[in-house]
Enzyme design. Structure first.
Site, PDB file in Angstrom:
ATOM      1  N   HIS A 269       0.872  -1.186   0.000  1.00 23.67           N
ATOM      2  CA  HIS A 269       0.000   0.000   0.000  1.00 23.67           C
ATOM      3  C   HIS A 269       0.906   1.234   0.000  1.00 23.67           C
ATOM      4  O   HIS A 269       1.679   1.423  -0.936  1.00 23.67           O
ATOM      5  CB  HIS A 269      -0.927  -0.110   1.223  1.00 23.67           C
ATOM      6  CG  HIS A 269      -2.059   0.848   1.269  1.00 23.67           C
ATOM      7  ND1 HIS A 269      -2.442   1.625   0.221  1.00 23.67           N
ATOM      8  CD2 HIS A 269      -2.931   1.144   2.292  1.00 23.67           C
ATOM      9  CE1 HIS A 269      -3.486   2.364   0.579  1.00 23.67           C
ATOM     10  NE2 HIS A 269      -3.794   2.104   1.833  1.00 23.67           N
ATOM     11  N   HIS A 308      -2.713  -2.601  -9.826  1.00 24.04           N
ATOM     12  CA  HIS A 308      -3.667  -1.984  -8.906  1.00 24.04           C
ATOM     13  C   HIS A 308      -4.927  -2.838  -8.864  1.00 24.04           C
ATOM     14  O   HIS A 308      -5.311  -3.415  -9.875  1.00 24.04           O
ATOM     15  CB  HIS A 308      -4.014  -0.564  -9.384  1.00 24.04           C
ATOM     16  CG  HIS A 308      -4.580   0.289  -8.306  1.00 24.04           C
ATOM     17  ND1 HIS A 308      -5.907   0.266  -7.975  1.00 24.04           N
ATOM     18  CD2 HIS A 308      -3.989   1.158  -7.452  1.00 24.04           C
ATOM     19  CE1 HIS A 308      -6.110   1.111  -6.983  1.00 24.04           C
ATOM     20  NE2 HIS A 308      -4.962   1.656  -6.635  1.00 24.04           N
ATOM     21  N   ASP A 364       2.505   5.115  -6.947  1.00 28.39           N
ATOM     22  CA  ASP A 364       3.780   5.002  -6.237  1.00 28.39           C
ATOM     23  C   ASP A 364       4.985   4.867  -7.158  1.00 28.39           C
ATOM     24  O   ASP A 364       6.121   4.919  -6.698  1.00 28.39           O
ATOM     25  CB  ASP A 364       3.746   3.792  -5.291  1.00 28.39           C
ATOM     26  CG  ASP A 364       2.759   4.008  -4.170  1.00 28.39           C
ATOM     27  OD1 ASP A 364       2.850   5.050  -3.514  1.00 28.39           O
ATOM     28  OD2 ASP A 364       1.884   3.148  -3.959  1.00 28.39           O
TER      29      ASP A 364
HETATM   30  N1  CMC Z   1       4.505  -7.274 -10.548  1.00 27.69           N
HETATM   31  C1  CMC Z   1       4.376  -8.489 -11.118  1.00 27.69           C
HETATM   32  N2  CMC Z   1       3.214  -9.164 -11.183  1.00 27.69           N
HETATM   33  C2  CMC Z   1       2.143  -8.584 -10.648  1.00 27.69           C
HETATM   34  C3  CMC Z   1       2.196  -7.313 -10.035  1.00 27.69           C
HETATM   35  C4  CMC Z   1       3.439  -6.645  -9.999  1.00 27.69           C
HETATM   36  N3  CMC Z   1       3.555  -5.447  -9.463  1.00 27.69           N
HETATM   37  N4  CMC Z   1       0.965  -6.977  -9.579  1.00 27.69           N
HETATM   38  C5  CMC Z   1       0.178  -7.998  -9.878  1.00 27.69           C
HETATM   39  N5  CMC Z   1       0.874  -8.974 -10.529  1.00 27.69           N
HETATM   40  C6  CMC Z   1       0.342 -10.215 -11.081  1.00 27.69           C
HETATM   41  C7  CMC Z   1       0.079 -11.235  -9.988  1.00 27.69           C
HETATM   42  O1  CMC Z   1       1.181 -12.060  -9.769  1.00 27.69           O
HETATM   43  C8  CMC Z   1      -1.112 -11.971 -10.548  1.00 27.69           C
HETATM   44  O2  CMC Z   1      -0.641 -12.846 -11.542  1.00 27.69           O
HETATM   45  P1  CMC Z   1      -1.336 -14.307 -11.736  1.00 27.69           P
HETATM   46  O3  CMC Z   1      -2.737 -13.995 -12.179  1.00 27.69           O
HETATM   47  O4  CMC Z   1      -0.508 -14.970 -12.751  1.00 27.69           O
HETATM   48  O5  CMC Z   1      -1.282 -14.953 -10.380  1.00 27.69           O
HETATM   49  C9  CMC Z   1      -1.909 -10.893 -11.275  1.00 27.69           C
HETATM   50  O6  CMC Z   1      -0.942  -9.911 -11.644  1.00 27.69           O
HETATM   51  C10 CMC Z   1      -2.989 -10.259 -10.423  1.00 27.69           C
HETATM   52  O7  CMC Z   1      -2.382  -9.775  -9.222  1.00 27.69           O
HETATM   53  P2  CMC Z   1      -3.059  -9.797  -7.796  1.00 27.69           P
HETATM   54  O8  CMC Z   1      -2.006  -9.869  -6.755  1.00 27.69           O
HETATM   55  O9  CMC Z   1      -4.149 -10.822  -7.768  1.00 27.69           O
HETATM   56  O10 CMC Z   1      -3.742  -8.355  -7.813  1.00 27.69           O
HETATM   57  P3  CMC Z   1      -4.277  -7.592  -6.553  1.00 27.69           P
HETATM   58  O11 CMC Z   1      -5.395  -6.762  -7.037  1.00 27.69           O
HETATM   59  O12 CMC Z   1      -4.510  -8.499  -5.418  1.00 27.69           O
HETATM   60  O13 CMC Z   1      -3.012  -6.693  -6.153  1.00 27.69           O
HETATM   61  C11 CMC Z   1      -1.514  -4.921  -5.878  1.00 27.69           C
HETATM   62  C12 CMC Z   1      -2.905  -5.340  -6.356  1.00 27.69           C
HETATM   63  C13 CMC Z   1      -1.384  -3.404  -5.960  1.00 27.69           C
HETATM   64  C14 CMC Z   1      -1.348  -5.326  -4.400  1.00 27.69           C
HETATM   65  C15 CMC Z   1      -0.437  -5.612  -6.750  1.00 27.69           C
HETATM   66  O14 CMC Z   1      -0.586  -5.219  -8.100  1.00 27.69           O
HETATM   67  C16 CMC Z   1       0.977  -5.364  -6.251  1.00 27.69           C
HETATM   68  O15 CMC Z   1       1.459  -6.075  -5.377  1.00 27.69           O
HETATM   69  N6  CMC Z   1       1.670  -4.324  -6.822  1.00 27.69           N
HETATM   70  C17 CMC Z   1       2.983  -3.957  -6.337  1.00 27.69           C
HETATM   71  C18 CMC Z   1       2.859  -3.139  -5.061  1.00 27.69           C
HETATM   72  C19 CMC Z   1       2.359  -1.744  -5.331  1.00 27.69           C
HETATM   73  O16 CMC Z   1       2.801  -1.071  -6.249  1.00 27.69           O
HETATM   74  N7  CMC Z   1       1.434  -1.291  -4.487  1.00 27.69           N
HETATM   75  C20 CMC Z   1       0.873   0.072  -4.568  1.00 27.69           C
HETATM   76  C21 CMC Z   1      -0.558   0.048  -4.936  1.00 27.69           C
HETATM   77  S1  CMC Z   1      -1.227   1.609  -5.463  1.00 27.69           S
HETATM   78  C22 CMC Z   1      -1.208   2.681  -4.121  1.00 27.69           C
HETATM   79  C23 CMC Z   1      -1.696   2.142  -2.850  1.00 27.69           C
HETATM   80  O17 CMC Z   1      -2.710   1.456  -2.752  1.00 27.69           O
HETATM   81  O18 CMC Z   1      -1.063   2.443  -1.861  1.00 27.69           O
END
Ligand code: CMC
Length: 443
Positions: A269, A308, A364
């Site tokens: 986050h 996201h 971010d």
């Molecule tokens: N790098 C590589 N793969 C990713 C990433 C990433 N940053 N984000 C998602 N994926 C992949 C994930 O592995 C999954 O693949 P598969 O379907 O093959 O298993 C797919 O994309 C869907 O991901 P998810 O984890 O189910 O998506 P989510 O909605 O639960 O997660 C998230 C959202 C923001 C937590 C995630 O994209 C992430 O960890 N991003 C990196 C951390 C980040 O930048 N966070 C800031 C978010 S924006 C501001 C805030 O909220 O503070």
């Protein structure tokens, strides 16, 4: 055929049909409870770990269209607010619902700035942290501690009390954040200068040394205003959901905001901007980007600042921040990490792994690069997120308190543990190795 705003469900276990009302594009999950196989069945539930498809409130504050990459506060596009507004005006909009006229804006500024001081005991509280304490950890502790200074805050159903706590929190967050920063450097705390703007005063409390009056650089002050506007609210994200859940017990708002700051601290986050800088530094050069992308695709770490839960398009905040970065570099000089970030973005946006999963840069991805260019240490990045988000949290809190449909947040669970069993005296228990499945391996 006449259409109805309902959903007809057939329970194939019993053959019975149910008609559930649809309101605002949603069914009420509580309506599923009537679906039972027998009279003693407690009824059907929805299973939604991480609340990926459950609305937990009705809100008028922030609108996001994740597919189109649209963000609006109270109907105003984020692009217009970032270009034309300032943080305190936007905070007024978020908290009160309308843009202020000149008189109301002046009153609002006055009401916030008269609350920028903190009780002297907060300094002693800060001194209790270890010299290397993370400023975000200090913020969690000190925001929570504010509740002990303002017992009147327990009066959550009183409009005047809610207004007062809102002004106090928006006013004091920069002071707490700056004190935490000065603590890590072993520098004396700087008291607020209410002649300066909200961000100018914050810079003064962070950076003032021996000069009688700190004069913020106007370009950096404006860049921080823009960043604060972009971070002011983002509907039901992890920390806002934490705030609403904590506040639903009717605890005071300082305790609820402390919960929200704690949620924001995590690397998925508000801690992501810190993680982005660590990642870019580790990659080290543009040439090593393809190798890094390969690792992310193989599941070895994540491309931080990408992806996201709601945006399946370019995060509109990231676009504005990317632009702002160059305005900051005019003053500070270029942060070389921008070249690695641009290369990561270029390659990722052409790569099927990221394209097919709709992973784009989020807020971010570029914000840390600006903060670093401005001289902030990485540990301050999530703190810089928490300050402006306080207006959003307070608006969300007030909305929740006034919503007659809201109750204490208390989700259900699907129990998958042991069936009833008799207590076994310790001498007769089998060794844990014989019952591997009974001992959770990750704890
Ligand atoms: N790098 C590589 N793969 C990713 C990433 C990433 N940053 N984000 C998602 N994926 C992949 C994930 O592995 C999954 O693949 P598969 O379907 O093959 O298993 C797919 O994309 C869907 O991901 P998810 O984890 O189910 O998506 P989510 O909605 O639960 O997660 C998230 C959202 C923001 C937590 C995630 O994209 C992430 O960890 N991003 C990196 C951390 C980040 O930048 N966070 C800031 C978010 S924006 C501001 C805030 O909220 O503070």
């Amino acid at each position: 055929m006449a259409t109805r705003e309902t959903l007809t469900v057939t329970d194939n276990r019993t053959g019975k049909q149910y008609e559930l009302p649809i309101e605002n594009g949603a069914i009420r999950t509580a309506d599923l409870r009537q679906i039972k196989v027998s009279p003693d069945d407690s009824g059907l539930m929805g299973y939604d770990p991480a609340l990926t498809n459950s609305a937990t409130c009705k809100s008028k504050i922030t609108f996001i269209d994740g597919d189109k990459g649209i963000l609006r506060y109270r109907g105003y596009p984020i692009e217009e607010l970032a270009a034309k507004s300032n943080y305190l005006e936007t905070a007024y909009l978020i908290v009160k619902g309308e843009l202020p006229d000149e008189r109301h804006l002046e009153m609002w500024k006055y009401n916030i700035t008269i609350h920028s001081m903190v009780h002297e005991n907060i300094k002693k509280f800060m001194d209790g942290f270890r010299y290397d304490a993370h400023p975000m950890g200090m913020l969690v502790g000190t925001v929570g501690a504010l509740s002990t200074f303002y017992p009147d805050a327990a009066n959550i159903n009183d409009l005047e009390s809610r207004r007062l706590q809102t002004r106090r929190l928006i006013g004091k967050l920069p002071t707490l954040a700056a004190f935490a920063y000065r603590r890590t450097l072993g520098l004396p705390y700087v008291y607020p200068d209410n002649d300066l703007s909200y961000t100018g005063n914050f810079l003064s409390m962070l950076l003032k040394m021996t000069e009688l009056k700190y004069q913020p650089n106007p370009a950096l002050e404006r860049a921080l205003e823009v960043l604060f506007i972009l971070h002011a609210d983002h509907e039901q994200n992890c920390s806002t959901n934490a705030l609403r859940a904590v506040a639903s017990s009717q605890v005071d708002p300082y305790s609820a905001v402390a919960g929200a700051v704690a949620a924001l601290y995590g690397p998925l986050h508000g801690g992501a901007n810190e993680a982005v800088i660590r990642m870019l530094t580790e990659i080290g050069s543009k040439e090593r980007v393809p190798e890094a992308i390969k690792k992310f695709k193989a599941g070895e770490g994540r491309l931080m600042g990408f992806g996201h839960r709601v945006y399946k398009n370019y995060d509109p905040r990231a676009k504005i921040i990317k632009q702002t970065a160059y305005e900051v570099f005019e003053v500070t000089g270029k942060n070389p990490l921008i070249d690695i970030a641009l290369e990561l973005e270029r390659i990722a946006l052409e790569d099927d792994y990221f394209v097919s999963r709709k992973l784009y840069p989020n807020v971010d991805f570029y914000s840390g690069i600006i903060y670093q260019a401005m001289g902030f240490p990485v540990t301050m990045f999530p703190v810089l997120f928490a300050i402006p988000r306080t207006s959003g949290w307070m608006a969300q809190w007030a909305e929740m308190v006034r919503d007659p449909e809201q109750k204490i947040v208390r989700p259900r669970q699907i129990f998958i543990g042991e069936a009833p069993r008799a207590y076994i005296p310790i001498a007769q228990r089998p060794a844990p190795s014989m019952r591997e499945d009974a001992v959770s391996p990750e704890i």
